[in-house]
Scaffold this motif. Structure first.
Motif, short mmCIF file in Angstrom:
data_model
loop_
_atom_site.label_atom_id
_atom_site.label_comp_id
_atom_site.label_asym_id
_atom_site.label_seq_id
_atom_site.Cartn_x
_atom_site.Cartn_y
_atom_site.Cartn_z
N ASN A 30 -4.26 6.27 -45.59
CA ASN A 30 -3.92 7.63 -45.18
C ASN A 30 -4.00 7.75 -43.67
OD1 ASN A 30 -6.71 8.29 -44.42
ND2 ASN A 30 -7.14 8.46 -46.62
N ASN A 31 -3.58 8.88 -43.14
CA ASN A 31 -3.54 9.13 -41.69
C ASN A 31 -2.65 8.11 -40.98
OD1 ASN A 31 -4.38 10.91 -39.65
ND2 ASN A 31 -5.92 9.47 -38.90
N LEU A 32 -1.62 7.67 -41.69
CA LEU A 32 -0.75 6.64 -41.13
C LEU A 32 0.18 7.16 -40.03
CD1 LEU A 32 0.24 4.57 -44.31
CD2 LEU A 32 -1.28 3.91 -42.43
N GLY A 33 0.48 8.46 -40.06
CA GLY A 33 1.34 9.01 -39.02
C GLY A 33 0.73 8.82 -37.63
N ALA A 34 -0.56 9.09 -37.53
CA ALA A 34 -1.25 8.88 -36.25
C ALA A 34 -1.25 7.42 -35.87
CB ALA A 34 -2.69 9.41 -36.35
N HIS A 35 -1.45 6.56 -36.84
CA HIS A 35 -1.47 5.12 -36.54
C HIS A 35 -0.10 4.65 -36.07
CE1 HIS A 35 -3.04 1.10 -36.57
NE2 HIS A 35 -2.08 0.68 -37.35
N GLU A 36 0.95 5.15 -36.68
CA GLU A 36 2.30 4.77 -36.24
C GLU A 36 2.56 5.21 -34.81
OE1 GLU A 36 4.62 6.55 -39.28
OE2 GLU A 36 4.09 5.03 -40.80
N GLN A 37 2.04 6.39 -34.43
CA GLN A 37 2.17 6.81 -33.04
C GLN A 37 1.44 5.86 -32.10
OE1 GLN A 37 1.67 10.94 -31.82
NE2 GLN A 37 1.78 11.57 -33.97
N LEU A 38 0.26 5.42 -32.52
CA LEU A 38 -0.50 4.47 -31.70
C LEU A 38 0.29 3.18 -31.51
CD1 LEU A 38 -3.23 3.85 -30.26
CD2 LEU A 38 -4.01 2.90 -32.44
N VAL A 39 0.90 2.70 -32.58
CA VAL A 39 1.71 1.48 -32.50
C VAL A 39 2.90 1.70 -31.57
CG1 VAL A 39 3.14 -0.13 -33.80
CG2 VAL A 39 0.96 0.66 -34.76
N GLU A 40 3.56 2.82 -31.68
CA GLU A 40 4.73 3.10 -30.85
C GLU A 40 4.35 3.18 -29.37
OE1 GLU A 40 6.30 6.70 -32.41
OE2 GLU A 40 7.01 5.77 -34.29
N ARG A 41 3.27 3.87 -29.07
CA ARG A 41 2.87 4.02 -27.67
C ARG A 41 2.44 2.67 -27.08
NH1 ARG A 41 0.06 9.81 -26.43
NH2 ARG A 41 1.46 11.09 -27.68
N THR A 42 1.71 1.89 -27.85
CA THR A 42 1.27 0.59 -27.35
C THR A 42 2.46 -0.35 -27.18
OG1 THR A 42 -0.81 0.94 -28.54
CG2 THR A 42 -0.37 -1.28 -27.70
N THR A 43 3.41 -0.30 -28.11
CA THR A 43 4.62 -1.11 -27.97
C THR A 43 5.35 -0.78 -26.69
OG1 THR A 43 4.87 -1.28 -30.38
CG2 THR A 43 6.84 -1.66 -29.05
N ASP A 44 5.47 0.51 -26.40
CA ASP A 44 6.16 0.94 -25.18
C ASP A 44 5.43 0.43 -23.93
OD1 ASP A 44 8.19 2.67 -23.81
OD2 ASP A 44 6.38 3.75 -23.15
N ILE A 45 4.11 0.52 -23.95
CA ILE A 45 3.32 0.03 -22.80
C ILE A 45 3.53 -1.46 -22.61
CG2 ILE A 45 0.95 -0.46 -22.07
CD1 ILE A 45 1.80 2.36 -21.45
N MET A 46 3.52 -2.21 -23.70
CA MET A 46 3.65 -3.67 -23.59
C MET A 46 5.04 -4.06 -23.10
SD MET A 46 0.63 -4.53 -24.16
CE MET A 46 0.88 -6.30 -24.01
N LYS A 47 6.06 -3.38 -23.54
CA LYS A 47 7.41 -3.69 -23.06
C LYS A 47 7.54 -3.39 -21.58
CE LYS A 47 9.91 -3.40 -27.43
NZ LYS A 47 10.99 -2.74 -28.21
#
Length: 530
Positions: free
Chosen positions: A434-451
Motif C-alpha cells: 500500500n501507499n504505492l502512489g507516494a513510492h512511485e513519486q519517489l522513484v520518478e523524482r530520483t530517476t529525474d535527478i539521476m538523469k
C-alpha cells in the motif's frame, strides 16, 4: 589493517575447512535434553543480542538460543558469485504467500541473524516518526513512546555498534543529546560528482551513519563487499561481533543449532514455563523464569501462533486478535543508474543518501521516503532477477552504474498479516503493498535527478514479498490490551513473563532502516527489566 593482515586472514580461512568461531560460552543440553536459566532469549539478531548485552550486568543467568550456527569465515564471504549467484549462505525454509505459493524469504539463520548480511547503515527514526503521520493512503499511527524516551538509548546503541556519522547534514535529523561516537565516513571519490549534481539540484545529500570498525589501525578497509555480504574481517558492526560476544564474555550462554517449536504455559495460561524445540534431531526443553522473543517480526509471531493452547486458542497472547497482523516491510525499489560512457570504480558505495522528500513539504503533499546508495551491484546480483539478459550485458551495466535503494513507508493494516499453517507446517504471509502512489513519486523524482546528473539509462526493480529485511509490526506495542499485543515496555499483555524485543512491536515502519531502533528499543526494555 595492513594488506598483509588482510591477506593472512583470507588465507587462514581458505586453507582446509571454513573457520567457524566457537565460544567457551556455547552450551549443550544435559543428558535429558534440558537447560535452565533466568532469562531465555530466542534469537541472536539485533534485538536478541543487544538485549542480552544489556542484561549481563544485572546478575541474571541469560541463555540465548539461535536456530542457526556460526556463519563460516571463508574467502567466499567476499565472492559476489558465491553469496548472490549461488546463494551459498541462504538457509531459510520456504514460506507461503496468500495463495499457498512458496517463496524463499530474505532472512538468514546464523548467530547474529540478518545483521551478518545487512548494509550496516544505522539511522535513527525521525522524531516525527513516533507521532501519527498522514500519508497519501492512510495514517501511520503514533507510538506509545516518544522520541525523547528512546533518545538516550539511541546514544547507547550508537556507541555499542561504533556508528560513524555527522550530525546536522541530514535536513530531517532528529535532535541528539550526544555527538556520534565516531566521525562520518568520507564519500568514495567516484561519488563526488553525483553529490555535486544533487547539490546543484537544490538537494541536501548527506553521509549515512555507518556501523563499521573504521579508522586508524581498525579492521574495516571500506571494501566493496559489505552490503549484502558477511564481513570476512569481522569489521562490520553486526549483532554477533558488537553485542553478543561481549555478552558471552560477561557470562551469558549461547545454544546454537536449536529451533524452538513451541512455548508451554502454566495451567492458568498466565506464564510460559518452558520452551521446546529440536537440536541435532533430539528434543530440547528449556526451563526459564522469563522469556524474550527476538526471532524477527515474522518468526516471533509464528512461534506464538504455533503455541496456541485451550486458554490461548488463537495463539499465545492473542486476546486482541492483533498477533501477526499489521505486518510491514517498506515499499522498496532497487535503482541502477547507468552512464555507458564511463565505468564506476567505486569500492565502498553505501555512504550517500537523501531525505529531502522524507516528510510532506512544499513540493510534495505527503511523505515520499528515503533514498540511499546500495553497496556496489555486481552481475551475479541481477542475473537471478533478469536471467534472460546475457551476462556480458549485465557486467557492462553494473560496471557503469551507480546503485540506489529507495524506501517509502507502508501503512499497517490488519489484513497484511502472518499466519501459521498447521496443515502444511509453514509460515504464511498475507501481504498487499500500500501507499504505492507516494513510492512511485519517489522513484520518478530520483530517476529525474539521476538523469540530470549524467546517467541516461535508469533501471528499476520494485522489491516483492521475499524482500523482508525491514519486517516489523506483527505484535504491536500499545497501552490498550484490546488493540495491542505488548505494553509500552514490550511485555505481552496476556502473559506475565514474556517480552518481545525485535521489531514486532513497532506500530509504524518509518522509511529508514530499522536496525538501530531495534537495538535502542531493546536497550530501553532492558533498562526497565526487573
Amino acid at each position: 589493517m595492513s594488506t598483509q593482515a588482510i591477506t593472512h586472514s583470507a588465507q587462514a580461512s581458505s586453507e582446509g575447512a571454513p573457520v567457524r568461531r566457537r565460544s567457551a560460552s556455547t552450551v549443550k543440553p544435559d543428558e535429558n535434553g534440558t537447560l535452565t536459566c533466568d532469562v531465555l532469549i530466542i534469537g541472536s539478531g539485533m534485538g536478541g543480542s543487544t538485549f542480552a548485552h544489556a542484561l549481563v550486568n544485572k546478575g541474571l543467568d541469560v541463555l540465548i538460543v539461535e536456530r542457526g550456527d556460526f556463519l563460516p569465515r571463508e574467502t567466499e564471504n567476499w565472492s559476489a558469485e558465491a553469496v548472490f549467484g549461488q546463494g551459498r549462505y541462504r538457509n531459510a525454509e520456504a514460506w507461503l504467500d496468500r495463495d499457498n505459493k512458496p517463496f524463499t524469504p530474505g532472512v538468514f539463520y546464523y548467530v547474529g541473524g540478518n545483521t551478518k548480511f545487512y548494509g550496516a547503515m544505522l539511522p535513527r527514526f525521525r522524531e516525527v516518526d513516533f507521532a501519527a503521520v498522514q500519508h497519501a493512503e492512510g495514517i501511520a499511527p503514533a507510538w506509545p513512546i516518544g522520541y525523547a524516551e528512546l533518545e538516550p538509548f539511541y546514544c547507547q546503541a550508537e556507541a555499542l555498534y561504533k556508528v560513524h556519522g555527522n550530525a546536522g547534514q541530514d535536513p530531517t535529523d532528529p535532535w541528539r543529546s550526544q555527538p556520534y561516537p565516531w566521525p562520518g565516513l568520507q564519500h568514495d571519490a567516484a561519488l563526488l560528482p553525483l553529490e555535486a549534481a544533487m547539490k546543484r539540484a537544490g538537494l541536501s545529500p548527506f553521509v549515512m551513519p555507518a556501523a563499521v570498525d573504521y579508522g586508524s589501525d581498525r579492521a574495516c578497509v571500506l571494501c566493496s563487499t559489505c552490503d549484502g555480504y558477511p564481513c570476512l574481517l569481522e569489521a562490520k558492526g553486526d549483532a554477533e561481533v558488537s553485542a553478543l560476544r561481549p555478552a558471552l564474555q560477561g557470562g551469558a550462554r549461547l545454544l546454537v543449532g536449536t529451533k524452538i517449536d513451541a512455548l508451554l504455559t502454566s495451567d492458568d495460561g498466565k506464564r510460559v514455563t518452558e520452551a521446546r524445540g529440536m537440536k541435532d534431531g533430539k528434543p530440547v526443553r528449556i526451563l526459564a523464569r522469563r522469556i524474550a522473543l527476538a526471532c524477527g517480526a515474522v518468526n516471533s509471531a509464528a512461534l506464538l501462533l504455533r503455541s496456541r493452547t485451550a486458554r490461548h486458542p488463537n495463539g499465545l497472547g492473542n486476546s486482541s486478535d492483533q498477533l501477526g497482523r499489521n505486518y510491514m516491510v517498506h515499499n522498496s525499489t532497487f535503482m541502477i543508474a547507468v552512464d555507458p560512457r564511463r565505468t564506476n570504480p567505486v569500492k565502498f558505495q553505501k555512504t550517500l543518501a537523501l531525505n529531502d522528500w522524507y516528510s510532506a513539504g512544499r513540493d510534495n503533499a505527503f511523505p515520499l521516503g528515503n533514498v540511499q546508495m546500495l553497496g556496489k551491484i555486481r552481475e551475479p546480483m541481477i542475473s537471478p532477477m533478469r536471467p534472460w539478459i546475457p551476462k556480458i550485458v549485465s557486467r557492462f551495466i553494473t560496471g557503469h552504474s551507480v546503485d540506489l535503494y529507495l524506501t517509502s513507508e507502508d501503512i499497517p493494516t490488519p489484513d497484511n498479516r502472518i499466519e501459521y499453517d498447521a496443515v502444511r507446517d509453514a509460515i504464511k504471509v498475507h501481504w498487499t503493498p500500500n501507499n504505492l502512489g507516494a513510492h512511485e513519486q519517489l522513484v520518478e523524482r530520483t530517476t529525474d535527478i539521476m538523469k540530470k546528473a549524467g546517467y541516461p539509462l535508469v533501471l528499476t526493480e520494485r522489491m516483492g514479498i521475499a524482500t523482508n529485511s525491514h519486517q516489523c509490526g506483527t505484535a504491536v506495542m500499545g497501552t490498550d490490551p484490546a488493540n495491542s499485543v505488548v505494553d509500552r515496555n514490550c511485555k505481552m499483555h496476556d502473559l506475565d513473563n514474556v517480552w518481545i524485543v525485535d521489531s514486532s512491536s513497532f506500530p509504524s515502519s518509518a522509511a529508514v532502516n530499522p536496525a538501530l531502533t531495534i537495538a535502542a528499543n531493546a536497550l530501553r526494555v532492558a533498562a526497565n527489566f526487573h
